[in-house]
Design an enzyme around this catalytic site. Structure first.
Site, PDB file in Angstrom:
ATOM      1  CD  GLU A  90      -2.112  -1.960   1.601  1.00  0.00           C
ATOM      2  OE1 GLU A  90      -1.056  -2.078   1.860  1.00  0.00           O
ATOM      3  OE2 GLU A  90      -2.765  -3.321   1.603  1.00  0.00           O
ATOM      4  CG  PHE A 132      -9.759 -10.267  10.455  1.00  0.00           C
ATOM      5  CD1 PHE A 132      -8.454 -11.081  10.760  1.00  0.00           C
ATOM      6  CD2 PHE A 132     -10.703 -10.586   8.953  1.00  0.00           C
ATOM      7  CE1 PHE A 132      -7.447 -10.864  10.151  1.00  0.00           C
ATOM      8  CE2 PHE A 132      -9.236 -10.524   7.924  1.00  0.00           C
ATOM      9  CZ  PHE A 132      -7.807 -11.508   8.614  1.00  0.00           C
ATOM     10  CD  GLN A 133      -7.642  -7.462   7.283  1.00  0.00           C
ATOM     11  OE1 GLN A 133      -8.016  -7.536   6.318  1.00  0.00           O
ATOM     12  NE2 GLN A 133      -6.470  -8.241   6.613  1.00  0.00           N
ATOM     13  CG  MET A 183      22.634  12.540   3.462  1.00  0.00           C
ATOM     14  SD  MET A 183      23.853  13.665   3.094  1.00  0.00           S
ATOM     15  CE  MET A 183      22.543  13.986   1.893  1.00  0.00           C
TER      16      MET A 183
END
Lengths: 606, 189
Positions: free
Chosen positions: A69, A131-132, A500
């Protein structure tokens, strides 16, 4: 793009009839169409399945399936930044939403318009640790411009349209629309976007105060050592703003520098261009900022990487600041003439007034100023030691630029040394051609962003100038690039270090390179092949041009493993805690100078 | 600031505060929708601003508008930032700094009132003393039995502070305060 949206145009009739009955999932697709969305980046899951079912049954909105995502978010950012449109992402509840958080914060800090649609567990289960389930609006509240949990299907179309308006108006930014699964299933009334704004609050002001603009023009005309400091706000305001900026520079003959985010608003080949300013900006840009007597800041926000030591920032200057966001004005640096408004509108007035009053710059003073600038330029602050045996990273970016400058090219980056070298050595002639994570500094931004850019511009050459460490953070999106035949080019400046981080360890921590060396790296050529792309390795300066040409000619995703000098560091640099006129220049940056650039006191700070 | 005092080694700066901190009362008109208070409070905690008192209630029912009154403390620069940051929140309609306005009107500060309930437990002389003092402060008895009083007092913050301090040795066991409601004098809204 930004501010003009307060006069939202009515959509052509016939797309969605007023008061049509449909399900929440259908509304989402209809609202996307009504807001001119052609591409959505996303990943399915339980709580968004009804929306995915609708996506399956239509062809107007194309869905790009990412592999994570966060990738969807950065791809949507790249898409938005390169087109000036709103980027759209679609993710499921719980982990889908939490994985999107990095991209949302990235878009918030760099003012990228983004609409993120998240699925949510059914309203009846909210709060039950289902759930989720996660508190998506709670988690994303501080990393969005605004967000909504839509509990009533009849509210959905209004919220969707408002989401697009808020994402792109004023200072653009990300918004989240959280839609529970039962709302997606249930049926309600869909309303097309309204030509009049229903929202009473949040009406960003676009026209600048004319009296202040007049005062600014007069102050500018009287300047002896003027300096224009432009930022990402110019690019966000749109092509006309960039055109007006160029116009104003031409009229006034003032020198101009830009932030990392603003590159391309004024062409790098323009004669008044001073290069980027700030921590890794050019000597001439930073010196001129320090010594200027009138500063015109346009759509930039006096970020700490720009200002250096605040109490020594352009100490003798009067400052004018144009910004659409009132909270950016007088935040870090006090200004003398604040002008609240959209860059395009304010610059339009500025150019018009300058012309109408036949304002002239102080020619005598300008002559002296430009000759001073020429001396600074003569310092050649971007110089580096050339090498015939190993590829210098700066050289690699220079060659990449020379071989791609005449093409229709878009550049994205990851975050680190390679990003600064890209900003220093790649010349941007146009806005919207440069996609980088400026504010948040998100390693892993560049690859998915390149994907988003390529989806928006299928025929263009899209290159992610990457570092070996950053690119591994979102490497999985290579799989997405292969799936959609997006021929992105991942040009890795591979020095096997987090360059860096190492540079800062050398500066601050007695050269103790704690965990900044990647002892095991994948074989990037084989990795490219494993994904179904093309891998190219280049180890010698002599073969660089041919291999870059080879990369450009391949019409498939490429990972280019450019082996560069391992220990090269990024200069010039304003050492931490120093002022603009205390830069560390490359020819002065001996090991000793680097080790002593910062004293012990500073180590307690970040 | 003197260069020697500036810590080096970082791009972040810790500036010595030279401005004095002031207490201001802000009046924020917002859409009364779920999460709006969280947005306002989140802004204060996220950016490190102070909240000394917070009052919120729906004030215009037809338009679903709530008024949030916040007493905050900071340098004039920070107070200006707080106002700008609040105005950036989408459901915020307007933000007024009542303290600034009061000064423009020639007053020291805006009209500020707070309501406070106090439970005092005691017998005998303490109990009589509590009642006498409550009367002097114009506090009302809203509940009582032979061993306790509950007083209601309305007034400026300083008066309430004083009343609480007075009641402490007389058996004060519980305090509940509403936070400040504020408005400026005069006909202008």
């Amino acid at each position: 793009m930004t501010a003009t949206m307060t006069e939202t145009k009515a959509k052509p009739a016939g797309r969605a009839m007023a008061g049509q009955q449909m399900t929440g999932a259908e509304m989402v697709i209809q609202a996307l169409k009504d807001n001119d969305v052609q591409h959505v980046f996303g990943y399915p899951g339980g709580a968004v399945l009804p929306i995915y079912d609708e996506i399956f049954q239509q062809e107007d909105v194309q869905h790009i399936l990412v592999r994570h995502e966060q990738g969807a978010g950065h791809a949507a950012e790249g898409y938005a930044r390169s087109t000036g449109k709103v980027g759209v992402m679609l993710v499921t509840s719980g982990p889908g939403a939490t994985n999107a958080v990095t991209a949302l914060q990235d878009a918030l800090m760099d003012s990228i318009p983004l609409v993120c649609i998240t699925g949510q567990v059914p309203t009846t289960l909210i709060g039950s640790d289902a759930f989720q389930e996660c508190d998506t609006v709670g988690i994303t509240r501080p990393c969005t411009k605004h967000n909504w949990l839509v509990r009533d299907v009849n509210e959905l179309s209004r919220v969707m349209h408002e989401a697009f308006r808020i994402a792109k108006s004023g200072r653009p930014g990300p918004v989240v629309v959280d839609i529970p699964k039962d709302v997606q299933f249930s049926t309600g009334t869909y309303h097309a976007p309204s030509p009049v704004i229903e929202q009473k609050s949040y009406q960003p002001r676009v026209k600048g105060d004319l009296a202040k603009i007049k005062a600014a023009v007069e102050l500018l005309a009287s300047a002896k050592r003027p300096m224009i400091y432009s930022g990402g706000g110019v690019v966000n305001s749109g092509p006309e703003a960039c055109h007006l900026l160029r116009e104003f520079v031409k009229l006034s003959d003032f020198p101009i520098t830009s932030t990392l985010m603003g590159l391309g608003a004024y062409p790098a080949s323009g004669k008044n261009w001073m290069g980027m300013l700030g921590m890794h900006g050019t000597y001439e840009a930073n010196m001129a900022m320090h010594d200027c007597d009138v500063m015109l800041c346009i759509g930039a926000r006096f970020d700490d990487r720009i200002t250096g030591r605040l109490d020594a920032f352009a100490p003798h200057s009067k400052k004018i600041h144009i910004d659409i966001d009132p909270s950016s004005i007088n935040k870090n640096v006090r200004v003398d003439i604040p002008i609240l408004g959209d860059v395009e509108h304010v610059l339009e007035d500025m150019v018009r007034l300058w012309r109408a009053q036949s304002q002239k710059n102080d020619a005598e003073a300008m002559k002296g100023w430009w000759s001073q600038i020429a001396k600074w330029r003569g310092r050649n602050s971007l110089a580096y030691a050339e090498n015939r045996d190993v590829i210098m990273p700066q050289y690699a970016v220079q060659r990449l630029y020379e071989l791609t400058r005449d093409r229709d090219t878009y550049i994205t980056t990851e975050v680190g040394q390679h990003q600064m070298w890209a900003a220093q050595f790649y010349g941007f002639e146009e806005p919207n051609r440069w996609m980088t994570s400026g504010g948040l500094g998100t390693m892993g931004y560049g690859l998915p962003a390149a994907l988003g850019v390529q989806i928006a511009h299928p025929e263009s050459l899209v290159i992610d100038i990457a570092g070996d460490a950053s690119v591994l953070m979102t490497m999985q999106e290579m799989s997405c690039a292969v799936q959609y035949e997006a021929p992105i080019k991942i040009f890795i400046l591979n020095n096997q270090y987090m360059g860096m981080v190492r540079q800062w360890q050398q500066l601050l921590h007695g050269n103790r390179l704690s965990h900044s060396y990647t002892e095991a790296l994948p074989d990037f050529v084989k990795l490219a092949e494993a994904y179904g792309g093309v891998g190219i390795r280049c180890e010698k300066p002599g073969e660089l041009d041919d291999k870059i040409e080879e990369m450009i000619d391949v019409k498939r995703p490429v990972i280019f493993d450019c082996r560069v000098a391992n220990l090269a560091n990024c200069f010039p640099m304003i050492p931490s805690g120093k002022a603009h006129n205390e830069m560390l220049l490359p020819d002065e940056a001996t090991d000793e100078a680097v080790a002593n650039a910062i004293d012990a006191k500073g180590r307690s700070l970040v | 600031m003197n260069a020697q005092h500036q810590p080096t080694g970082s791009a972040y700066f810790i500036e010595k505060e030279t401005e004095t901190r002031e207490t201001h009362t802000l009046s924020v008109l917002v859409d009364n929708e779920p999460g709006v208070l969280a947005r306002v409070i989140g802004l204060f905690s996220g950016r490190g601003y102070n909240i000394e008192s917070l009052t919120v209630s729906e004030t215009e029912h037809e338009e679903h508008l709530s008024r949030i009154t916040i007493v905050t403390r900071g340098t004039p620069h920070v107070l200006e930032q707080i106002k700008s940051q609040l105005e950036r929140i989408v459901p915020v309609h307007n933000v007024r700094d009542l303290t600034v306005r009061a000064r423009e009107l020639g007053h020291d500060k805006p009209l500020e009132r707070e309501l406070c309930l106090l439970k005092v437990r005691g017998k005998g002389e303490h109990r009589m003393e509590a009642l006498r003092l409550a009367d002097a402060f114009r506090a009302q008895v809203i509940d009582a039995n032979i061993e306790h009083f509950i007083f209601e007092i309305t007034g400026r913050v300083s008066k309430i502070e004083q009343f609480i301090a007075t009641m402490k040795p007389l058996g004060l066991i519980e305090v509940c305060r509403t936070g400040v409601a504020a408005m400026n004098r005069g006909i202008d809204s």
